[in-house]
Each structure stands twice: as C-alpha cells, then as structure tokens.
Design a protein around this motif. Structure first.
Motif, short mmCIF file in Angstrom:
data_model
loop_
_atom_site.label_atom_id
_atom_site.label_comp_id
_atom_site.label_asym_id
_atom_site.label_seq_id
_atom_site.Cartn_x
_atom_site.Cartn_y
_atom_site.Cartn_z
N UNK A 1 -3.10 -2.62 6.04
CA UNK A 1 -2.33 -1.77 6.95
C UNK A 1 -3.29 -0.77 7.58
N UNK A 2 -3.15 -0.53 8.89
CA UNK A 2 -3.96 0.57 9.46
C UNK A 2 -3.37 1.93 9.04
N UNK A 3 -4.22 2.73 8.53
CA UNK A 3 -3.80 4.09 8.17
C UNK A 3 -4.81 5.06 8.77
N UNK A 4 -4.33 5.81 9.76
CA UNK A 4 -5.17 6.85 10.38
C UNK A 4 -6.54 6.31 10.78
N UNK A 5 -6.55 5.24 11.50
CA UNK A 5 -7.81 4.74 12.06
C UNK A 5 -8.63 3.93 11.07
N UNK A 6 -8.13 3.76 9.86
CA UNK A 6 -8.85 2.94 8.90
C UNK A 6 -7.94 1.79 8.48
N UNK A 7 -8.56 0.74 7.99
CA UNK A 7 -7.78 -0.40 7.55
C UNK A 7 -7.73 -0.37 6.03
N UNK A 8 -6.51 -0.18 5.50
CA UNK A 8 -6.38 -0.05 4.05
C UNK A 8 -5.73 -1.32 3.49
N UNK A 9 -6.42 -1.89 2.50
CA UNK A 9 -5.89 -3.09 1.86
C UNK A 9 -5.25 -2.68 0.54
N UNK A 10 -3.95 -3.02 0.38
CA UNK A 10 -3.30 -2.68 -0.89
C UNK A 10 -3.08 -3.95 -1.69
N UNK A 11 -3.21 -3.78 -3.01
CA UNK A 11 -3.01 -4.92 -3.90
C UNK A 11 -2.03 -4.50 -4.98
N UNK A 12 -0.83 -5.08 -4.93
CA UNK A 12 0.21 -4.72 -5.90
C UNK A 12 0.23 -5.72 -7.03
N UNK A 13 0.27 -5.25 -8.28
CA UNK A 13 0.41 -6.17 -9.42
C UNK A 13 1.25 -5.48 -10.47
N UNK A 14 1.80 -6.26 -11.39
CA UNK A 14 2.63 -5.69 -12.45
C UNK A 14 2.07 -6.06 -13.79
N UNK A 15 1.81 -5.07 -14.63
CA UNK A 15 1.31 -5.34 -15.96
C UNK A 15 2.32 -4.77 -16.94
N UNK A 16 2.93 -5.63 -17.75
CA UNK A 16 3.91 -5.10 -18.70
C UNK A 16 3.26 -4.05 -19.61
N UNK A 17 3.99 -3.01 -19.89
CA UNK A 17 3.45 -1.94 -20.75
C UNK A 17 2.70 -0.91 -19.95
N UNK A 18 2.26 -1.24 -18.75
CA UNK A 18 1.54 -0.27 -17.91
C UNK A 18 2.42 0.07 -16.72
N UNK A 19 2.91 -0.99 -16.03
CA UNK A 19 3.77 -0.77 -14.88
C UNK A 19 3.19 -1.39 -13.64
N UNK A 20 3.70 -0.89 -12.46
CA UNK A 20 3.17 -1.38 -11.20
C UNK A 20 1.87 -0.71 -10.91
N UNK A 21 0.86 -1.55 -10.72
CA UNK A 21 -0.44 -0.97 -10.40
C UNK A 21 -0.74 -1.32 -8.95
N UNK A 22 -1.04 -0.28 -8.16
CA UNK A 22 -1.39 -0.52 -6.77
C UNK A 22 -2.83 -0.05 -6.57
#
Ligand code: C2E
Ligand code: CA
Ligand code: CA
Length: 852
Positions: free
Chosen positions: A103-124
């Motif tokens: 996603x472009x955010x303020x002139x930069x291109x930000x890559x997000x990676x969503x994953x789910x680890x049980x016991x930890x939660x959603x990690x982005x």
C-alpha cells in the motif's frame, strides 16, 4: 515502549524490546479481541504516529481512526480501513500462508504481512519496500526494449509513489508518469515523448527552481538515509519551497531514467528534530553552566550548607559543610542519610554538650513540625555551631551550619572585659550593676548581705615613688589576697584606683562581717616583695549591712564607702561599720576639695612657724613652716585635714611651691643663724620640677641654701627609686639640709636611714606622748638617738609638751626639741619678739644665753 506479554524477566524483556525497536520492519501484534498487545518503534515511524498516541490495549477500531486522522490513507474512512483489516484477520484465522499486500503510505510503498500464531495472536509485519520495488522496476526498464511496454510496466509507472522520467540516448523524453507531471505541474507539451531534456531543464530553471548544494546538511542527511548508493543524486528546491531529490540511473541503450522524490516533509521533520536537539543541547549547556555556577556559589559560601529530602537523605552539601564536620567524601554523596552523618559526627567527638538524645530530638521536631529555626549547638570539642533550619515544601529541608566559635569566643571575651577590670581581672562596677538582681534577690529573701569597701593605705605613695609598674603589681597582689579571703559566692570587685569592694551574701551573723574585715586587713597588710622591693601597704575597710544600711547594692556601696572614710580618718588599718550621719563627712570632704581649688588664688592659705630649740645652747635654731587654711565658712582648717585632699587632687604641687617661696621669703628676714624647715609631700617628688622650685625660691628670697631644711617622711622612701634618691642628692648637694620626719611610724624606718645620709631625724611625737618610766618608747628613743649619733645625724624630738618629756629626751642625748612646751606655731609677725627673749626650760646648770 510496550513490552511483550509473558516476558516476566525484566532484563530479558528489555533486551527483546531494544532488538525489536531497532529492527528494520515495523511490528504490531493483536490479540483475539483485536486489541493491540505489542508494537515497536519502527511501526510508529512508518505510520508517523506521534509519541504517546499509540498505546498497548488499544482496539483495532481506535487505531484505524488514529491512522486515518494522521493522513496515512487519503480518501479512506476509518470504518473502511477497519473493515478491510477485519477482513484480512478473518482470512488468515484458519492458518495458512501470510497475507501480503503493498500500500502507498505517504509517498512510500509499505508491504504488510499478516499472519496468525496461536498463543501470540495476529502478527503484522510492516516493511517499507519503496526502494526495493523501484530498483526492481528500474532494472526491468534497463533490461527491456523500450518499445515493448508491458501492461505490468504501465501499471507500475502509474502506481509509483515517485515521479519518473526517462530519456533516450539523444536526451529526448521517452516517457514520464503522472506523479512526475503533478510534481512539477508540467505543461502537457513538455511531457510529450521526444521533448529534449534541455528544453525541460530550461523551462524549469526559468520557473525559479534552484539547485540545492550537496553540502546542505538536512537534505543530504535525508537523501543519505533513503537512497541506494552509487546513484547520481541532485536536489532541487521548487519556487513553492518543496524539495525534490532526483536519482538518475543510466540504461543499456545509452539513455537514462530519473526518479523524482518529494522529500520536503522528511527534510522539514529532520530540520525540526535537529533544531530541537540543538536547543536541548543549548539548554543543557545552560544547565551545565548553571550547575557550575550553583556549585561555585555553594562552595564559596562561608557557611556549610546541606539539603535533605523528606526521607532524610542528602540531596547536596557543600565543601564547607564537610569541613565543619570533617566528613569523608563518601558521606558527601547524595543519598547519604542524616543518620549516617550524625553518627559519624558523634563518633568523632562532635557531640553536643546538651547530649545526643536531646540534639536528635530537637532536630526531629524541626523536621516533623516543618518550622524554620536557628539554634546554636555547643560541641564537646569546644566549638559552637549555629544551625539554620529551613523546611522545603516537599518535606525536605535546607540547613546552613556556621562555625561561630571564634565569634562567640570574641563576644565572650569582650563581655568579660567590659565587666572586669583589665589589670586584676576582678569584676568591675559594670559587673556589680549586673549582679544587682542576684544580690537584691538575696536581700529580698531576708538574707544578710554585707558590703565591704576597701581603700589601700599608702598606695598613692607607692605609686608616686616606685612608679606605676610596681603599683600595678601591688594591686594584682591585693586582688589575689582578697580572692583568697573570700568564698566562691562572694564577689570581690575593683571599683577603680586602689578601691575594692567585697559583696558577701548570705551572711549568717552580722558580726561575721567584722571577722572578715579583720582577716582582709591582716592579709593585705602582710609585706609583699615586688621586683626586689619590700612593699608594705595597709587597708582601711568600711562595712554596710542589709537591710539596716540599705536594701540596694547602690546604697550599701555608698554607705560602706562612708564607713571607709571614717576608718581612714581614725587612722589606717581600721574597719568601721556604717552609722547614720556619716554621709555628712563625705559631703564635707567634697566641699574641701572644691574649696581648696580656689584657696590659693583667694589668699586663704598662710604659714605659721613653730620654733625648734637647740638643746645644746637652749636657743631657737630653726622654725618649721606649718600650713593653715582660713576657710571662709569653716574657719581655720588643719593641714592634717586638707593636705591629703590636696595630694589626692593634685593640688599639692602648686600649694607646695607657694609654701617654699613664702617660707624662704619670710626666713630671709631672720638672723643668719636661724633656719627654716619646710614639709614636702611625696607627691611633690613626682614632678621633676621640684629642684627648680626649691632653687628659685631660695634665689628669689636671697636665702642661703644651708638655711633651708626639707622634711620628708618615710613613705617617700618606701621606694628608694633612682629618681627620688637622685632628687634628694641634688638638693643635698646644693647645701640644703634633709630631715626625716615622723620617724618611727613606718614599717622599716631603720632601714631607710641607710638609703640616704639624712642630716636630721625627727622622732614622731607618738613616742614622746607615750614616754613614761619603764615604757618601751624610752628604749626606742634611746636606740634612735644612738643610731643617729653613729650615722652622724642630728635628732629632734617632736611634740614636747611637758618638762618630764624634755628632761627624758635631753638625758637620752637628743639634739633639738619642738613642742608646745616652748611654743605653738606662730604667725610670722610674732617671730621677731620671740627671738628677742631667751627660751625657758633650760637646765639649771645652763647659763641663760644673751642675745643681741
Ligand atoms: P608635722 O610635720 O609632724 O608637723 C608638726 C605638727 O605637730 C604640727 O601640726 C604642729 O602643730 C604639731 N605640734 C607641734 N608641737 C606639738 C605638741 O607639743 N603636741 C602636739 N600634739 N602637736 C604638736 P600641724 O601644723 O597641724 O601639721 C600637721 C601636719 O601637716 C604636719 O605634721 C605635716 O605633716 C603637715 N603639714 C603642715 N604643713 C605642711 C606643708 O606646708 N606641706 C606639707 N606637705 N605638709 C604640711
Ligand atoms: Ca614636719
Ligand atoms: Ca613630724
């Protein structure tokens, strides 16, 4: 920064946090309730979240609102964003590979990676991939034939957050993207393929664009951070202030591609940061300077200073404080407790005289009550410390400690000096006045208080003849003897000159005062040896008793003084109790002194002449001149009454001079074989003018020196000072005869005869009066006459009143006689008639002498 849950160990947690904060990717972790449980610094940086706005426990909804509010997703609402994220979370809840999107955010291109680890939660994981992607694309461009533009390339161009322009080997524009056109607000004609680079450059220059030199610290710092190396970089400032960084990369076909990035915001932020840093540094410098100044100030204070917080721990103290208590450096450190410092002081002899517990309790009270106070603490080591305690609003306090020992010592010394006589260190009148309350308290309690006033007998003679040095030592000796005679509660004071007083409170029996007076007289009268001189003085004492003679110190002193005057009048070495009516005597003496001052000028003084009869020839051989004062109110006053007053007031010198001149003048009219005798007071020997006065009197009168006899008393020779003896020798050398008067009344009369070759010894009339058969006086007279004969000195018996006395002294071999038996003192006018007839009382066998 928030801390991962479950990380109980603090050190481990800290290390983890530090590692995650410096990671190149941002992290945010959410629990199943969509609450933020962890995030790192990079995450905050990427989305430009201000410090403190993102908190642990925040919901996803809240965070969506925040990120939209700061402008990260223009054209998107918070709800939309929340919905999109919830969709993603749902998609990966079942596990599976991470969901990645750019996603472009303020002139930069930000890559997000969503994953789910049980016991930890959603990690982005949030990754800024702008540079990476651009490199990819540029590499693609360089590789690909420009004519074969793929759809993917076009899409990439359009989506790029940066401006892009591409030129061929001839420097003509091949393509540029929309972002490029927007950035420079490029007219459409300059964006057409084929436009020469120079045209574009010229137009842009004309619009007011400036090149930013590579040395611009903010711009280069921003470029340095964000750009891959080995690329040509230039930076320009547009007329509206925007700053564009341009990277240029060559292509294989000889052309080049330029990437334009608007870095205004970064530069501005960086500049702001730097300025804040610089300000902070300045602030620090100021603080440091202030610190130094504070240090210098407190260390230059003359007082010790210490500041404690409310838990009684030292905040700061200065060098002087440490010096006063000799504190080692480790006790000067912040955090040292008051207890430690006080314990150290106590252990090293700095214990308050009032006691440890009392001191500690006093200090505690000041702290708990929060009162400002100044106290002085006397330490066992002899010092006095003044402590000022100043409470602070937070429960702590500032105290200043000042060593005032020297000050107090000086004050005490000054106080002592003011209240004591410097010579004898006895209390003085000031002290007595201060003691008044105590003594008068005793009087009120109906205790008997005795006041003894003392005056030394013959002290004036000692002073006049032996000099002040010896006189001072006599006074010190007397002071010591008086101290030895008194109890601790008694006050022995020196009132001035040779006057002393003894205050005796709580006297058991008024008669004890007499006993004490006798003891004092005996003690003072004991001969003293000073600098090789035998000095004998006596004292007279007057006593006043409370309550009869007064109920105040002042009255008692005054009345004791009057009793003293009576003692002196009745002969020396006496004591006397005060009696009513004595005040008149004192009054009388004062009147005498005042009258005597004008007596000479008013012609109230005159001389009488008493004959001395030579026993060998039974003829008058001499007349003694005797002074009389015709007082206008009181009639004739005897010299025994006024001569001491004249001596004490210093009037004796001028009176004596007048007597000499008058006696010589009168004697000059007598037959040549008749001499004149003049009495001299020791005080006259004090003034160096005596010899001059004598010679002038002789010269003025035309009287031969051998016709003058000078009578001096033994007291003159209490001191055989060089000066006195020298004067006597000079007078003697002129041919004047010197007689020793009143012989036998002093202490060591016989020894004085050795000091000077007197021409005559006049035996005091007290011996003659006591002359009776079997009396000791006869033996004394015989001894004196014998001594005189062996020393070549003539002897005169004074005070011959009876035939028996005359017979007795004649039998002993006396040379001359004087007394009422022959004649009382007569006025000068009666002398010629007296000389004209023979003297009576001649022995039967002596022929009556015939006179011309
Ligand atoms: P002084 O030198 O011993 O003088 C003799 C004193 O004895 C005289 O007293 C005289 O009047 C008195 N007197 C004489 N014959 C008799 C006697 O038979 N019986 C008794 N009881 N007394 C007798 P005055 O004149 O009152 O003088 C007293 C003292 O005053 C003198 O004692 C002398 O010390 C002193 N004085 C007198 N005139 C002068 C003076 O001009 N200068 C000085 N410095 N002292 C003087
Ligand atoms: Ca005399
Ligand atoms: Ca005499």
């Amino acid at each position: 920064m928030a801390q991962a849950e479950g990380s109980s160990d603090r050190t481990e947690g800290n290390a983890l946090r530090a590692a995650l904060d410096s990671a190149p990717q941002g992290y945010s972790v959410w629990d199943d309730e969509h609450r933020l449980v962890f995030f790192n610094q990079r995450y905050l940086d990427i989305y430009r979240f201000a410090p403190g706005t993102v908190r642990q426990g925040m919901t996803l909804a809240e965070l969506s609102g925040l990120t939209v509010a700061v402008g990260n997703y223009p054209g998107m609402t918070a709800d939309q964003l929340l919905a999109r994220n919830l969709e993603r979370f749902d998609a990966i809840r079942g596990g599976g590979p991470p969901l990645v999107s750019d996603k472009p955010v303020r002139g930069r291109l930000i890559r997000t990676s969503h994953s789910y680890t049980p016991g930890v939660g959603w990690v982005v994981i949030h990754d800024d991939v702008t540079d990476e992607i651009e490199h990819q694309w540029m590499a693609d461009l360089q590789e690909k034939n420009l004519t074969t533009q793929s759809r993917r390339f076009e899409a990439a161009l359009t989506n790029m957050p940066h401006g892009l322009s591409m030129y061929d080997a001839e420097g003509r524009l091949v393509i540029c993207n929309d972002r490029y056109k927007q950035m420079y607000a490029m007219p459409e004609e300059l964006c057409r393929p084929g436009t020469p680079f120079e045209d574009v450059a010229a137009v842009r220059k004309a619009s007011g664009l400036v090149d930013i030199p590579g040395s611009d610290e903010f711009v280069s710092a921003v470029i340095e951070q964000g750009t891959a190396k080995n690329e040509t970089v230039e930076a320009i400032r547009l007329p509206d202030g925007r700053i564009i960084a341009i990277r240029q990369a060559p292509m294989e076909n000889g052309g080049f591609v330029r990437i334009h990035e608007d870095i205004s915001a970064q530069v501005a932020r960086f500049e702001k940061l730097r300025r804040a840093e610089a300000e902070a540094a300045d602030q620090n410098r100021v603080l440091t300077r202030q610190n130094l100044r504070f240090d210098a100030a407190i260390n230059n204070m003359t007082q010790g200073l210490c500041m404690f917080d409310k838990s009684e721990q030292l905040v700061v103290c200065n060098q002087r404080y440490a010096q006063i208590y000799n504190l080692p450096p480790e006790l000067m450190r912040a955090g040292t407790t008051l207890g430690e410092i006080v314990a150290y002081r106590f252990a090293h002899g700095m214990v308050p005289i009032s006691g440890r517990d009392q001191y500690l309790a006093g200090r505690k009270r000041l702290v708990t009550d929060g009162i400002e106070a100044t106290d002085e603490i006397e330490l066992e080591d002899g010092r006095t410390i003044s402590i000022h305690h100043q409470p602070m609003p937070d429960g702590g306090w500032v105290a200043t400690h000042e060593d005032v020992s020297e000050q107090r010592r000086i004050e005490a010394r000054v106080r002592h000096l003011a209240r004591h006589d410097a010579l004898t260190d006895l209390p003085n009148r000031v002290y007595l006045r201060e003691e008044t309350r105590r003594i008068e308290g005793a009087i009120e309690r109906e205790e008997t208080v005795a006041v003894l006033c003392l005056d030394l007998d013959r002290f004036k003679d000692v002073n006049d003849t032996l000099g002040h040095g010896i006189g001072d030592q006599v006074l010190v000796t007397v002071a010591n003897r008086l101290r030895a005679c008194s109890r601790e509660m008694d006050v022995v004071a020196r009132l001035g000159g040779d006057e002393f007083a003894v205050l005796i409170p709580a006297l058991e029996d008024p008669r004890d005062a007499a006993t004490i007076a006798e003891r004092v007289i005996r003690s003072v009268s004991e001969p003293m040896e000073i600098d090789g001189h035998q000095v004998a003085i006596g004292t007279s004492v007057g006593i006043a008793l409370s309550p009869g003679d007064g109920s105040s110190i002042e009255t008692l002193l005054k009345n004791a003084d009057m009793a003293l005057y009576r003692s002196k009048g009745e002969g020396r070495g006496n004591f006397h109790f005060f009696e009513r009516g004595m005040d008149e005597a004192l009054q009388h003496r004062r009147l005498l002194e005042q009258g005597l001052k004008v007596a000479l000028a008013r012609g109230e003084l005159r001389l009488m002449y008493q004959p001395l009869v030579d026993l060998g020839s039974n003829r008058i051989c001499c007349f003694e001149a005797l002074l009389r004062w015709d007082h206008p109110q009181r009639g004739v006053i005897s010299p025994t009454e006024f001569i001491p007053v004249a001596e004490e007031s210093g009037l004796i010198s001028s009176i004596g001079e007048w007597v000499l001149r008058e006696a010589c003048r009168v004697a000059a009219g007598w037959p040549d074989d008749i001499r004149v005798a003049v009495n001299l007071s020791p005080a006259q020997f004090k003034s160096r003018g005596l010899v001059g006065h004598v010679t002038r009197a002789l010269a003025e009168a035309g009287l031969a020196a051998h016709r003058l006899e000078l009578e001096v008393t033994e007291s003159l020779l209490l001191a055989d000072t060089e000066q006195t003896l020298e004067t006597l020798h000079r007078l003697h050398g002129l041919g004047i005869r010197i007689s020793m008067d009143d012989f036998g009344t002093g202490y060591s009369s016989l020894s004085y005869l050795r000091a000077f070759p007197f021409d005559k010894i006049k035996i005091d009339r007290s011996f003659i009066a006591g002359l009776a058969p079997g009396d000791g006086s006869a033996a004394i007279i015989r001894a004196v006459i014998g001594l005189g004969q062996s020393l070549g000195m003539a002897t005169t018996a004074e005070g011959i009143e009876t035939e028996a006395q005359l017979k007795a002294v004649r039998e002993q071999g006396c040379n001359e006689v004087q007394g009422f038996l022959f004649s009382p003192p007569l006025p000068a006018s009666s002398i010629p008639a007296l000389l004209g007839r023979p003297m009576p009382h001649a022995p039967e066998d002596m022929p009556v002498p015939a006179r011309a």
